[in-house]
Design a protein around this motif. Structure first.
Motif, PDB file in Angstrom:
ATOM      1  N   ALA A  76       0.832  -1.202   0.000  1.00  0.00           N
ATOM      2  CA  ALA A  76       0.000   0.000   0.000  1.00  0.00           C
ATOM      3  C   ALA A  76       0.867   1.252   0.000  1.00  0.00           C
ATOM      4  CB  ALA A  76      -0.927   0.007   1.211  1.00  0.00           C
TER       5      ALA A  76
ATOM      6  N   ILE B 246       0.286   5.583   0.368  1.00  0.00           N
ATOM      7  CA  ILE B 246      -0.631   6.696   0.628  1.00  0.00           C
ATOM      8  C   ILE B 246       0.013   7.973   0.106  1.00  0.00           C
ATOM      9  CG2 ILE B 246      -1.924   7.976   2.368  1.00  0.00           C
ATOM     10  CD1 ILE B 246      -1.764   5.525   4.164  1.00  0.00           C
TER      11      ILE B 246
ATOM     12  N   THR C  46       4.110   4.310   3.282  1.00  0.00           N
ATOM     13  CA  THR C  46       3.953   3.043   2.577  1.00  0.00           C
ATOM     14  C   THR C  46       3.824   1.927   3.615  1.00  0.00           C
ATOM     15  OG1 THR C  46       6.334   2.583   2.463  1.00  0.00           O
ATOM     16  CG2 THR C  46       5.372   3.871   0.653  1.00  0.00           C
TER      17      THR C  46
ATOM     18  N   GLU D 257      -2.573  -1.811   4.474  1.00  0.00           N
ATOM     19  CA  GLU D 257      -3.178  -0.501   4.688  1.00  0.00           C
ATOM     20  C   GLU D 257      -2.992  -0.033   6.125  1.00  0.00           C
ATOM     21  OE1 GLU D 257      -5.721  -2.791   1.644  1.00  0.00           O
ATOM     22  OE2 GLU D 257      -4.560  -3.212   3.448  1.00  0.00           O
TER      23      GLU D 257
ATOM     24  N   LEU E  67      -1.080   3.224   7.567  1.00  0.00           N
ATOM     25  CA  LEU E  67      -1.837   4.197   8.357  1.00  0.00           C
ATOM     26  C   LEU E  67      -1.269   4.366   9.759  1.00  0.00           C
ATOM     27  CD1 LEU E  67      -5.467   3.352   7.235  1.00  0.00           C
ATOM     28  CD2 LEU E  67      -4.325   5.556   6.998  1.00  0.00           C
TER      29      LEU E  67
ATOM     30  N   LEU F  37      -4.485  13.349   5.376  1.00  0.00           N
ATOM     31  CA  LEU F  37      -5.214  12.180   4.882  1.00  0.00           C
ATOM     32  C   LEU F  37      -6.595  12.551   4.359  1.00  0.00           C
ATOM     33  CD1 LEU F  37      -4.248   9.534   7.591  1.00  0.00           C
ATOM     34  CD2 LEU F  37      -3.512   9.582   5.209  1.00  0.00           C
TER      35      LEU F  37
ATOM     36  N   LEU G 296      -5.234   6.425  -1.273  1.00  0.00           N
ATOM     37  CA  LEU G 296      -4.569   5.196  -0.849  1.00  0.00           C
ATOM     38  C   LEU G 296      -4.551   4.227  -2.021  1.00  0.00           C
ATOM     39  CD1 LEU G 296      -4.800   3.304   2.483  1.00  0.00           C
ATOM     40  CD2 LEU G 296      -5.096   2.032   0.356  1.00  0.00           C
TER      41      LEU G 296
ATOM     42  N   SER H  30      -3.610   0.373  -3.171  1.00  0.00           N
ATOM     43  CA  SER H  30      -3.406  -0.952  -2.589  1.00  0.00           C
ATOM     44  C   SER H  30      -3.426  -2.000  -3.689  1.00  0.00           C
ATOM     45  CB  SER H  30      -4.504  -1.260  -1.562  1.00  0.00           C
ATOM     46  OG  SER H  30      -4.284  -2.529  -0.980  1.00  0.00           O
TER      47      SER H  30
ATOM     48  N   ILE I 146      -9.669   3.045   6.983  1.00  0.00           N
ATOM     49  CA  ILE I 146      -9.655   4.061   5.930  1.00  0.00           C
ATOM     50  C   ILE I 146     -10.746   5.099   6.164  1.00  0.00           C
ATOM     51  CG2 ILE I 146     -10.115   4.408   3.459  1.00  0.00           C
ATOM     52  CD1 ILE I 146      -8.711   1.640   3.044  1.00  0.00           C
TER      53      ILE I 146
ATOM     54  N   ILE J 185      -9.819   9.172   4.572  1.00  0.00           N
ATOM     55  CA  ILE J 185      -9.255   9.118   3.217  1.00  0.00           C
ATOM     56  C   ILE J 185     -10.397   9.088   2.207  1.00  0.00           C
ATOM     57  CG2 ILE J 185      -7.914   7.706   1.610  1.00  0.00           C
ATOM     58  CD1 ILE J 185      -6.220   6.804   3.963  1.00  0.00           C
TER      59      ILE J 185
ATOM     60  N   VAL K  95      -9.632   5.622  -2.912  1.00  0.00           N
ATOM     61  CA  VAL K  95      -8.842   4.392  -2.887  1.00  0.00           C
ATOM     62  C   VAL K  95      -8.729   3.863  -4.311  1.00  0.00           C
ATOM     63  CG1 VAL K  95      -8.821   1.969  -2.163  1.00  0.00           C
ATOM     64  CG2 VAL K  95      -9.433   3.761  -0.523  1.00  0.00           C
TER      65      VAL K  95
END
Length: 380
Positions: free
Chosen positions: A252, A254, A264, A277, A281, A298, A303, A305, A324, A329, A332
């Motif tokens: 993942a 971000i 990451t 994730e 986070l 954020l 994000l 993934s 999430i 966020i 995605v």
């Protein structure tokens, strides 16, 4: 296997862009810290490629220096050292060069017209007819068929330029040394041979970092713009996951609204039950993950993934979808929908129901699946 390996170009230059000077001795551009970083990158690669001129002039060993990294490769069922690869237009290679020493498989992609000249290395390496001139696309396809999913290209200047010109580079790690070679620069000193501007647009800057006295710039390349580039990087991060027979390997990334990479993560990065994730986070939470305020950036981040974030899980009470949403966020992007192997979490649907914009990039799903072939096989 994916249609071709993920190609990472790695080079170091002086502050005025030279890879070497014109003296007979090799110019040292990287310090100990950067050499150790490159060793780590090597350990995460399936093969290392250098041009024939580099084999002749630098006589590189192309081995992993740190025995702990080799040991970790062996524990994952990999050879201790990556495959060594070179390509030659003339066949002028010395079988006594360290490239041909035991310790790793050696592959030599040779121009058809030079196969007779290269016959002297047949007992030291696998000699492959790669067309005339040597075809980068043929070589990458052949490497993929041999199980190479990640190729590290270390030079020289012409080889790096060839990959850039062919549009076959996914990432460039550029280390800039803190000195100039001087003006006027030696006419014969090699520089990175840059192609014409790519129709895919400018590179995407993913990281800037000080490594000892060297400045490291990590650029992402390839078609599809930043979304697909960051998502391909997330897939590559999934290759770092400790192996598991009961959980997927996921990466993942971000990225903030301004394009800066905020964090990451990858599965089992810090704890045995980590999902990618939540590993990313956690680095942006000001307290305990899920219960404390997050980095306010954020609220405008994306994000990426390699696998759709989980909407149900057995290992922990809070799903990745829950993390999430709690972090705020708004967007995605993912590559692969979760197979019904461990749970049926409906992650994409749960994200959309919570107001998160979700983008699926199915053309990258096979790359993410290939990392998890030990769980789901190699079929579609």
């Amino acid at each position: 296997m994916p249609p071709h390996p993920y190609v990472l170009l790695s080079c170091a230059t002086s502050a005025d862009g030279y890879l070497d000077d014109a003296s007979p001795r090799r110019l040292i551009l990287s310090g100990p810290a950067d050499l150790d970083r490159v060793d780590e990158v090597r350990a995460g690669s399936d093969a290392i490629l250098v041009g024939a001129n580099t084999v002749r002039t630098d006589d590189p060993r192309l081995l992993i220096r740190d025995p702990r990294r080799s040991a970790r490769r062996i524990a994952r069922g990999l050879p201790a050292h990556p495959i060594r690869v070179t390509l030659t237009a003339t066949g002028d290679l010395d079988p006594g060069a360290r490239f041909f020493a035991p310790g790793a498989l050696r592959l030599v992609y040779c121009a058809t017209s030079a196969l007779r000249s290269a016959a002297k290395i047949k007992d030291s390496a696998v000699l492959i007819d790669a067309g005339d001139p040597v075809s980068v696309d043929f070589m990458l396809q052949d490497l993929a068929e041999r199980g190479v999913a990640r190729l590290l290209v270390e030079g020289g200047a012409r080889v790096l330029g060839d990959f850039l010109a062919a549009g076959r580079a996914d990432e460039l790690n550029l280390a800039v040394a803190p000195f100039f070679l001087g003006d006027p620069a030696p006419a014969t000193a090699p520089r990175l041979s840059l192609p014409a501007p790519s129709p895919a647009g400018p590179m995407t800057l993913a990281e800037t970092r000080r490594v000892g006295e060297v400045a490291l710039l990590r650029y992402l390349l390839g078609p599809g713009g930043p979304d697909r580039r960051f998502l391909r990087w997330a897939v590559e991060l999934s290759r770092l996951c400790p192996p598991s027979d009961s959980a997927f390997s996921v990466g993942a990334v971000i990225v903030g609204e301004d394009g800066e990479v905020l964090a990451t993560g990858y599965s089992r990065e810090q704890e045995d039950h980590d999902h990618a994730e939540e590993a990313a986070l956690r680095k942006l939470a000001h307290g305990k993950l899920g219960s404390a305020p997050y980095n306010p950036r954020l609220r405008h981040a994306t994000l990426y993934s390699s696998l759709v974030p989980c909407g149900a899980r057995a290992s922990r009470p809070v799903t990745c979808v829950g993390h999430i949403v709690a972090a705020g966020i708004p967007r995605v992007v993912f590559a692969w929908r979760e197979p019904r192997l461990f749970t049926d979490g409906q992650g994409a649907e749960r994200l959309r129901a919570a107001g998160v914009a979700v983008t699926e990039v199915p053309e990258l799903a096979e790359r993410a699946r290939a990392v998890n072939a030990h769980l789901v096989g190699t079929g579609a």
